[in-house]
Design a protein around this motif. Sequence first.
Motif, short mmCIF file in Angstrom:
data_model
loop_
_atom_site.label_atom_id
_atom_site.label_comp_id
_atom_site.label_asym_id
_atom_site.label_seq_id
_atom_site.Cartn_x
_atom_site.Cartn_y
_atom_site.Cartn_z
N ALA A 140 -5.61 -8.21 4.12
CA ALA A 140 -5.32 -7.93 2.72
C ALA A 140 -4.07 -8.70 2.30
O ALA A 140 -3.17 -8.91 3.11
N GLU A 141 -4.06 -9.14 1.04
CA GLU A 141 -2.84 -9.76 0.52
C GLU A 141 -2.06 -8.72 -0.28
O GLU A 141 -2.62 -8.02 -1.13
N ALA A 142 -0.76 -8.62 0.01
CA ALA A 142 0.11 -7.70 -0.73
C ALA A 142 0.57 -8.39 -2.01
O ALA A 142 1.08 -9.51 -1.96
N PRO A 185 -6.98 -6.60 -6.87
CA PRO A 185 -5.88 -5.98 -6.10
C PRO A 185 -5.82 -4.49 -6.46
O PRO A 185 -5.96 -4.13 -7.62
N TYR A 203 0.26 -3.76 -4.49
CA TYR A 203 -1.19 -3.66 -4.60
C TYR A 203 -1.76 -4.50 -3.47
O TYR A 203 -1.11 -5.42 -2.98
N TYR A 204 -2.99 -4.17 -3.06
CA TYR A 204 -3.58 -4.87 -1.94
C TYR A 204 -4.95 -5.40 -2.32
O TYR A 204 -5.77 -4.68 -2.87
N ILE A 213 -2.14 -8.47 7.33
CA ILE A 213 -1.52 -8.38 6.02
C ILE A 213 -0.87 -9.72 5.68
O ILE A 213 -0.19 -10.32 6.50
N GLU A 246 -2.49 1.39 -3.07
CA GLU A 246 -2.86 1.71 -1.69
C GLU A 246 -3.97 2.75 -1.56
O GLU A 246 -4.88 2.59 -0.74
N PHE A 265 -7.21 1.17 -2.33
CA PHE A 265 -7.53 0.22 -1.26
C PHE A 265 -8.12 0.96 -0.05
O PHE A 265 -9.10 0.52 0.54
N ALA A 313 4.93 -3.83 3.28
CA ALA A 313 3.62 -4.39 3.66
C ALA A 313 3.33 -4.16 5.15
O ALA A 313 2.22 -3.77 5.52
#
Length: 278
Positions: A57-59, A263, A42-43, A114, A266, A269, A97
């Motif tokens: 974005a944080e994975a 989050p 999730y991002y 990322i 994809e 997002f 990622a």
Amino acid sequence: AKRKGKSAYALFAPEMTEVSHERLQMESLMRRALEQKEFELYYQPIVHTDSGELSSAEALLRWNNPGLGMVMPDRFIPLAEETGLITPIGEWVLHEACHAAMRWKKTMGTSIGISVNVSPRQFRDPGFVYTVMNALESSGLEPHQLELEITERLILDNTIETADILRQLDQSGVRLAVDDFGTGFSALSYLKSYPFDTLKVDKSFVQDVMKEADDAALVRAIINMAHSLNLQVIAEGVEEEAQTHFLQREGCDYSQGYFYSRPLPEDDFRSWLRSNHR
Ligand code: C2E
Ligand code: CA
Ligand code: CA
Ligand code: CA
């Protein structure tokens, strides 16, 4: 010391067996999860505090198991750490990622950084630096687009190897962030000697900035300290608009939290990107 008879032990034992049975079951399911393609990233957007525009974005890892349902990382990462499974899982995360960031670059035309979480066991694996280089090379992502998030706890046992790995990663151009900053009870001197780029202020401080004067003072002090050390600051766990105004006033560089977005898988997002990012 308190003394307990046999009966206390007899009462306790079945519970322990149950717990270890559950662990064993989780472990064997987790062993198969990679090849069954049960992991998903999730991002969560990280935005510029001033403008609210996307920066990166944080994975965040999710485990979709047919029997267990959606398992959140706090429930399986500790076990993955203990068993060493975090190393292959973490390798998958890095590759996935980096490739995702390249997909966004190709379809949206803009570069989005990322951030990837790295746990201590994974970091200490002798192949870690190679795995990072490999993920960058096979995806084509530029090193400065990747930020590795490392917790204070990892830095706490400051061995020569830790310093050496951080230096190698820094020299490759990858960015380094301290995650959960302020929760590790560590001395601050490491900030001076290690090549970090970013501090992520733990959400426990951010959550109460409007209610607790102490938390507001702490967050303000962290931002000022970080800036005087040439580090950038990300506030995590931003949930309310009032917090964003506080963080803007205090000059916090980036923000992340439910206020902007949870989050997201994809596809969602990408939709978020299209509607929030021209
Ligand atoms: P973390 O790195 O501190 O990640 C932030 C956590 O806060 C995420 O939980 C995120 O969903 C949650 N969060 C984001 N915004 C808000 C907010 O506004 N309010 C609140 N209350 N929470 C917010 P998540 O996804 O459950 O992940 C939990 C932890 O699991 C992460 O904490 C990280 O330590 C670990 N983790 C997640 N993915 C990975 C991974 O790929 N590898 C490793 N090694 N660890 C991971
Ligand atoms: Ca993180
Ligand atoms: Ca650096
Ligand atoms: Ca964090």
